[in-house]
Design an enzyme around this catalytic site. Structure first.
Site, PDB file in Angstrom:
ATOM      1  N   ASP A 119       0.844  -1.206   0.000  1.00 21.21           N
ATOM      2  CA  ASP A 119       0.000   0.000   0.000  1.00 21.21           C
ATOM      3  C   ASP A 119       0.881   1.259   0.000  1.00 21.21           C
ATOM      4  OD1 ASP A 119      -2.422  -1.669   0.470  1.00 21.21           O
ATOM      5  OD2 ASP A 119      -1.346  -2.091   2.319  1.00 21.21           O
ATOM      6  N   HIS A 162      -4.292  -3.426   6.577  1.00 17.18           N
ATOM      7  CA  HIS A 162      -4.162  -3.682   5.130  1.00 17.18           C
ATOM      8  C   HIS A 162      -5.530  -4.124   4.620  1.00 17.18           C
ATOM      9  CE1 HIS A 162      -3.005  -5.112   1.240  1.00 17.18           C
ATOM     10  NE2 HIS A 162      -3.480  -6.305   1.522  1.00 17.18           N
TER      11      HIS A 162
HETATM   12  P1  NAX Z   1      -2.120 -18.406  -3.870  1.00 20.62           P
HETATM   13  O1  NAX Z   1      -3.455 -19.017  -3.628  1.00 20.62           O
HETATM   14  O2  NAX Z   1      -1.553 -18.354  -5.252  1.00 20.62           O
HETATM   15  O3  NAX Z   1      -1.045 -19.173  -2.970  1.00 20.62           O
HETATM   16  C1  NAX Z   1      -1.240 -19.461  -1.628  1.00 20.62           C
HETATM   17  C2  NAX Z   1      -0.458 -20.722  -1.322  1.00 20.62           C
HETATM   18  O4  NAX Z   1      -0.537 -20.943   0.082  1.00 20.62           O
HETATM   19  C3  NAX Z   1      -1.028 -21.965  -2.001  1.00 20.62           C
HETATM   20  O5  NAX Z   1       0.019 -22.623  -2.723  1.00 20.62           O
HETATM   21  C4  NAX Z   1      -1.521 -22.805  -0.836  1.00 20.62           C
HETATM   22  O6  NAX Z   1      -1.360 -24.207  -1.067  1.00 20.62           O
HETATM   23  C5  NAX Z   1      -0.629 -22.320   0.289  1.00 20.62           C
HETATM   24  N1  NAX Z   1      -1.150 -22.556   1.629  1.00 20.62           N
HETATM   25  C6  NAX Z   1      -2.441 -22.533   2.061  1.00 20.62           C
HETATM   26  N2  NAX Z   1      -2.509 -22.855   3.356  1.00 20.62           N
HETATM   27  C7  NAX Z   1      -1.238 -23.077   3.768  1.00 20.62           C
HETATM   28  C8  NAX Z   1      -0.663 -23.478   5.007  1.00 20.62           C
HETATM   29  N3  NAX Z   1      -1.434 -23.729   6.081  1.00 20.62           N
HETATM   30  N4  NAX Z   1       0.666 -23.618   5.078  1.00 20.62           N
HETATM   31  C9  NAX Z   1       1.437 -23.404   4.004  1.00 20.62           C
HETATM   32  N5  NAX Z   1       0.956 -23.046   2.789  1.00 20.62           N
HETATM   33  C10 NAX Z   1      -0.361 -22.888   2.678  1.00 20.62           C
HETATM   34  O7  NAX Z   1      -2.165 -16.966  -3.207  1.00 20.62           O
HETATM   35  P2  NAX Z   1      -1.194 -15.715  -3.438  1.00 20.62           P
HETATM   36  O8  NAX Z   1      -1.674 -14.924  -4.576  1.00 20.62           O
HETATM   37  O9  NAX Z   1       0.209 -16.193  -3.418  1.00 20.62           O
HETATM   38  O10 NAX Z   1      -1.535 -14.846  -2.130  1.00 20.62           O
HETATM   39  C11 NAX Z   1      -1.169 -15.289  -0.834  1.00 20.62           C
HETATM   40  C12 NAX Z   1      -1.808 -14.414   0.218  1.00 20.62           C
HETATM   41  O11 NAX Z   1      -1.326 -13.071   0.113  1.00 20.62           O
HETATM   42  C13 NAX Z   1      -3.336 -14.294   0.119  1.00 20.62           C
HETATM   43  O12 NAX Z   1      -3.867 -14.423   1.424  1.00 20.62           O
HETATM   44  C14 NAX Z   1      -3.536 -12.894  -0.396  1.00 20.62           C
HETATM   45  O13 NAX Z   1      -4.799 -12.383  -0.011  1.00 20.62           O
HETATM   46  C15 NAX Z   1      -2.413 -12.173   0.271  1.00 20.62           C
HETATM   47  N6  NAX Z   1      -2.025 -10.854  -0.262  1.00 20.62           N
HETATM   48  C16 NAX Z   1      -1.605  -9.926   0.631  1.00 20.62           C
HETATM   49  C17 NAX Z   1      -1.167  -8.666   0.240  1.00 20.62           C
HETATM   50  C18 NAX Z   1      -0.706  -7.664   1.251  1.00 20.62           C
HETATM   51  O14 NAX Z   1      -0.404  -6.548   0.844  1.00 20.62           O
HETATM   52  N7  NAX Z   1      -0.625  -7.947   2.544  1.00 20.62           N
HETATM   53  C19 NAX Z   1      -1.198  -8.283  -1.185  1.00 20.62           C
HETATM   54  C20 NAX Z   1      -1.227  -9.443  -2.126  1.00 20.62           C
HETATM   55  C21 NAX Z   1      -2.067 -10.607  -1.699  1.00 20.62           C
HETATM   56  O15 NAX Z   1      -3.398 -10.344  -2.037  1.00 20.62           O
END
Ligand code: NAX
Length: 326
Positions: A159, A187
């Site tokens: 952000d 966030h």
């Molecule tokens: P993806 O769905 O592409 O990848 C997430 C990965 O996490 C998957 O491979 C899944 O198998 C794995 N996972 C799920 N549960 C798990 C656990 N208990 N232990 C280990 N791995 C696990 O998501 P992606 O686009 O990479 O986003 C990841 C996270 O970042 C989401 O929650 C998203 O909302 C968040 N974001 C946060 C942002 C921020 O500024 N704070 C911005 C970008 C993003 O939206």
């Protein structure tokens, strides 16, 4: 050559993981003379995909990449780590209430916080990226009673970077001309991007833009940028999120430039009237691996109302997961 540092990344087979790991291994986080060990954590069904990511990391023959651990075991993943990026999270599914999302993620971040508590270095630097990031960080922190709460942070840096870039675009300058942006609070869409202390090429930012643009265009555009990316790309921010995560950890570890600050989600300590109990976005300076809140900034009524609104949302999130907090 220095000793390798150990860096855990959860959700390593996801889209942010795919953008993050290669940059860490290339030296973008800690510099070109710091070898790294990567500890990659995934859920069991994603281990095959993770294997492919490991194959690609190996195929890069990165000079700085010393060792890779790929596992579905959190104790193994966090063993002796110096840094932990908590990226993996439960995505919001259709029809899911915010409260259900919060508690589903509590089931991930509580156990991971405990595994960090039991296994990581005592001065581990933890960055929660997975949403809802601030409250997930609070859950992880409360499951780690043996560690300093300040080890746990949440990402508002994306952000912050978005705000810098949008202000630079509006004022016809480069983002390196923009200093002292602040993202206060959560966030989420209640975050408050504050330009009252910001400068553009040395001049007050608010002398360069009109108030209507600031309050009616800039603030909502920064708040809604994530949704705009999803609309345009058909997928949520990944490379920019990974880049911001690297910025956050690099500045925390190596320090912020003299006279500048960055925004980090950190445990509130009463500064600026935000009482402890939430992870709140603050302006901080970093030095010798530690961060400190920038103190003494004037807060006008416009800012106060928005800082309180985002705090209120964080208190409501806290309330929704109260049974998960130690
Ligand atoms: P993806 O769905 O592409 O990848 C997430 C990965 O996490 C998957 O491979 C899944 O198998 C794995 N996972 C799920 N549960 C798990 C656990 N208990 N232990 C280990 N791995 C696990 O998501 P992606 O686009 O990479 O986003 C990841 C996270 O970042 C989401 O929650 C998203 O909302 C968040 N974001 C946060 C942002 C921020 O500024 N704070 C911005 C970008 C993003 O939206």
């Amino acid at each position: 050559m220095k000793q390798p540092v150990k860096i855990a990344v959860t959700g390593a087979a996801g889209q942010i993981g795919y953008a993050l790991l290669f940059r860490i291994a290339a030296g973008d986080m800690l510099g070109p003379d710091q070898p790294v060990d990567l500890h990659l954590l995934e859920i069991t069904p994603a281990l095959d995909a993770l294997k492919g990511v490991v194959m690609e990391l190996n195929d890069c023959a990165f000079p700085l990449l010393n060792n890779i651990v790929a596992t579905d075991n959190a104790d193994e993943a966090f063993k002796d780590v110096d840094f932990a990026y908590l990226v993996g999270a439960m995505p919001r599914k259709q029809g899911m209430e915010r409260k259900d999302l919060l508690s589903a993620n509590g089931g991930i971040f509580g156990p991971q916080g405990k595994a960090i508590n039991d296994n990581a270095k005592r001065d581990v630097k933890v960055l929660v990226v997975g949403n809802p990031a601030n409250t997930n960080a609070l859950i992880a922190q409360s499951a780690a009673p043996d560690l300093d709460p300040k080890c746990f942070t949440a990402m508002v840096r994306l952000d912050h970077n978005r705000a810098m870039s949008q202000l630079a675009e509006k004022t016809g300058t480069h983002n390196t001309d923009v200093k002292k942006v602040i993202i206060w609070g959560n966030h989420s869409a209640t975050q408050y991007p504050d330009l009252h202390h910001t400068t553009v090429a040395g001049a007050p930012a608010l002398s360069k833009v009109d108030q209507a643009w600031y309050s009616d265009t800039f603030i909502p555009d920064v708040q809604q940028r994530g949704a705009a990316i999803i609309k345009a790309r058909g997928a949520s921010s990944a490379a920019s999120a990974a880049s911001a995560a690297i910025d956050h950890m690099r500045d925390w570890a190596l320090g912020t430039p003299e006279g500048e600050w960055v925004s980090m989600g950190i445990p509130a300590d009463g500064s600026y009237g935000i009482e402890p109990g939430v992870i709140y976005g603050y302006p901080v300076t970093c030095k010798d691996g530690k961060y400190e809140i920038v103190q003494g900034l004037d807060i006008n009524e416009f800012s106060r109302a928005r800082m309180d609104a985002t705090e209120k949302e964080l208190r409501e999130e806290r309330e929704a997961v109260a049974d998960l907090l130690g």
